[in-house]
Enzyme design. Structure first.
Site, PDB file in Angstrom:
ATOM      1  N   SER A 103     -13.862 -11.886 -10.384  1.00 59.29           N
ATOM      2  CA  SER A 103     -13.288 -13.152  -9.925  1.00 59.29           C
ATOM      3  C   SER A 103     -12.773 -13.891 -11.150  1.00 59.29           C
ATOM      4  CB  SER A 103     -14.405 -13.987  -9.278  1.00 59.29           C
ATOM      5  OG  SER A 103     -13.994 -15.321  -9.069  1.00 59.29           O
ATOM      6  N   TYR A 143     -23.054 -17.547  -8.398  1.00 63.30           N
ATOM      7  CA  TYR A 143     -21.810 -16.761  -8.315  1.00 63.30           C
ATOM      8  C   TYR A 143     -21.191 -16.566  -9.701  1.00 63.30           C
ATOM      9  CZ  TYR A 143     -17.314 -15.219  -6.323  1.00 63.30           C
ATOM     10  OH  TYR A 143     -16.191 -14.497  -5.985  1.00 63.30           O
TER      11      TYR A 143
HETATM   12  P1  NAD Z   1     -15.656 -10.884   2.614  1.00 62.19           P
HETATM   13  O1  NAD Z   1     -16.784 -11.787   2.995  1.00 62.19           O
HETATM   14  O2  NAD Z   1     -14.456 -10.817   3.489  1.00 62.19           O
HETATM   15  O3  NAD Z   1     -16.202  -9.407   2.386  1.00 62.19           O
HETATM   16  C1  NAD Z   1     -17.390  -9.149   1.679  1.00 62.19           C
HETATM   17  C2  NAD Z   1     -17.874  -7.761   2.022  1.00 62.19           C
HETATM   18  O4  NAD Z   1     -19.124  -7.523   1.335  1.00 62.19           O
HETATM   19  C3  NAD Z   1     -18.172  -7.575   3.529  1.00 62.19           C
HETATM   20  O5  NAD Z   1     -17.750  -6.299   3.960  1.00 62.19           O
HETATM   21  C4  NAD Z   1     -19.697  -7.653   3.577  1.00 62.19           C
HETATM   22  O6  NAD Z   1     -20.287  -6.953   4.666  1.00 62.19           O
HETATM   23  C5  NAD Z   1     -20.048  -6.986   2.253  1.00 62.19           C
HETATM   24  N1  NAD Z   1     -21.441  -7.277   1.860  1.00 62.19           N
HETATM   25  C6  NAD Z   1     -22.000  -8.485   1.635  1.00 62.19           C
HETATM   26  N2  NAD Z   1     -23.316  -8.327   1.373  1.00 62.19           N
HETATM   27  C7  NAD Z   1     -23.575  -6.992   1.420  1.00 62.19           C
HETATM   28  C8  NAD Z   1     -24.746  -6.207   1.267  1.00 62.19           C
HETATM   29  N3  NAD Z   1     -25.937  -6.745   0.999  1.00 62.19           N
HETATM   30  N4  NAD Z   1     -24.640  -4.869   1.428  1.00 62.19           N
HETATM   31  C9  NAD Z   1     -23.441  -4.293   1.740  1.00 62.19           C
HETATM   32  N5  NAD Z   1     -22.306  -4.992   1.888  1.00 62.19           N
HETATM   33  C10 NAD Z   1     -22.375  -6.320   1.743  1.00 62.19           C
HETATM   34  O7  NAD Z   1     -15.265 -11.335   1.120  1.00 62.19           O
HETATM   35  P2  NAD Z   1     -13.946 -11.095   0.226  1.00 62.19           P
HETATM   36  O8  NAD Z   1     -13.317 -12.422   0.024  1.00 62.19           O
HETATM   37  O9  NAD Z   1     -13.146  -9.977   0.734  1.00 62.19           O
HETATM   38  O10 NAD Z   1     -14.627 -10.726  -1.171  1.00 62.19           O
HETATM   39  C11 NAD Z   1     -14.638  -9.429  -1.714  1.00 62.19           C
HETATM   40  C12 NAD Z   1     -14.933  -9.528  -3.215  1.00 62.19           C
HETATM   41  O11 NAD Z   1     -13.890 -10.264  -3.863  1.00 62.19           O
HETATM   42  C13 NAD Z   1     -16.230 -10.266  -3.549  1.00 62.19           C
HETATM   43  O12 NAD Z   1     -16.887  -9.626  -4.623  1.00 62.19           O
HETATM   44  C14 NAD Z   1     -15.756 -11.638  -3.963  1.00 62.19           C
HETATM   45  O13 NAD Z   1     -16.661 -12.277  -4.843  1.00 62.19           O
HETATM   46  C15 NAD Z   1     -14.460 -11.287  -4.654  1.00 62.19           C
HETATM   47  N6  NAD Z   1     -13.518 -12.395  -4.751  1.00 62.19           N
HETATM   48  C16 NAD Z   1     -13.052 -13.011  -3.631  1.00 62.19           C
HETATM   49  C17 NAD Z   1     -12.161 -14.056  -3.784  1.00 62.19           C
HETATM   50  C18 NAD Z   1     -11.598 -14.784  -2.602  1.00 62.19           C
HETATM   51  O14 NAD Z   1     -10.969 -15.824  -2.815  1.00 62.19           O
HETATM   52  N7  NAD Z   1     -11.776 -14.293  -1.382  1.00 62.19           N
HETATM   53  C19 NAD Z   1     -11.754 -14.480  -5.048  1.00 62.19           C
HETATM   54  C20 NAD Z   1     -12.244 -13.824  -6.158  1.00 62.19           C
HETATM   55  C21 NAD Z   1     -13.126 -12.787  -5.993  1.00 62.19           C
END
Ligand code: NAD
Length: 259
Positions: A141, A154
């Protein structure tokens, strides 16, 4: 890169960014091991496999459990063959001031966002080392490079993975294994929809104000990052063209970390 079919294991790929990456890799011909906690994970894996004509599977492994991670990697290797690309994408978030931050949320975030990256990487390492090829891509991130208030767990977890990425880049070099991180700014996924409402409460603002005054405020380009951009960079990092890129963290953040 090997000539035969390539395989990618993508954590948290039954939702959001992970699902977007999985589709782009499947389109490029990769077999995919999906993972996530979504109840319809099996169906998602099947649909993507059918759409792009590649073999897929789904593992419901809870990444808080190291033994479930080992089982997932073993099943993926038995079902799809050697893993070429590991994408550590699963992540969770919770927003609260430090003095109100629940300890169980701290442990959850450190466990899923950081410790699981150690366990998955450790589990695939011997096989990647033996085949003399591996790509580990960590979706961290902008918070792996910068801090924001109310995100103690985080920001800590993502900075931790920035460090682990450097270590694995160095350790993997003699074996054809690279490790890099992609650092997105805000992407409109279920994780961010939850944050918008949490931030609204923490800052006592409306949800529109949170988007304008907090989230996109830090980006010079006032747009949410697209999942497709992250997936395209991941596919590049998995390619032969990226063979000498390792240990680094690449922002896609609309200029946030330029400040
Ligand atoms: P999301 O909530 O849509 O997806 C998260 C995924 O992680 C889901 O499939 C969930 O089931 C899985 N997950 C969570 N806990 C788990 C566990 N204990 N075991 C197995 N799977 C688990 O989120 P997203 O926005 O797609 O985020 C994906 C990644 O990108 C994350 O690491 C997040 O920190 C990072 N990220 C997101 C953003 C954003 O703005 N959305 C920005 C920067 C980084």
């Amino acid at each position: 890169m090997k000539n035969e079919t390539k395989t990618a294991l993508i954590t948290g790929s039954s939702s959001g960014i992970g699902l977007g990456i999985a589709k782009v890799f499947a389109k490029a011909g990769y077999q995919i091991c999906f993972n996530g906690l979504e109840k319809n994970g099996e169906e998602i894996a099947e649909e993507v496999g059918k759409e792009y004509g590649v073999k897929t599977m789904f593992s419901p492994a809870n990444l808080l459990k190291p033994e479930a991670i080992q089982e997932m990697v073993k099943n993926a290797q038995e079902t799809l063959g050697p893993i070429d690309v590991l994408i550590n994408n699963a992540g969770v978030q919770y927003v609260a001031p430090i003095d109100e931050f629940p300890e169980d949320k701290w442990n959850l975030i450190i466990g899923v966002n950081m410790s699981a990256v150690f366990h998955t990487s450790k589990a695939v390492w011997p096989q990647m080392k033996a085949q003399g090829f591996g790509r580990i891509i960590n979706i961290t991130s902008a918070h792996g490079l910068r801090a924001s208030e109310f995100k103690s767990a985080y920001v800590t977890s993502k900075h931790g993975v920035t460090g682990l990425t450097k270590v694995l880049g160095l350790e993997g070099a003699p074996f054809g294994i690279t490790c890099n991180a992609i650092c997105p700014g805000y992407v409109r996924t279920p994780l961010v929809e939850g944050q918008i409402s949490d931030q609204a409460k923490a800052h006592n603002m409306s949800e529109d104000e949170v988007v304008e005054k907090i989230m996109l405020k830090k980006q010079a380009i006032k747009d949410f990052v697209k999942v497709e951009s992250i997936a395209a960079l991941a596919l590049f990092l998995a390619s032969e063209a990226a063979a000498t890129i390792t240990g680094t963290s690449l922002p896609i953040d609309g200029g946030w970390s330029a400040q």
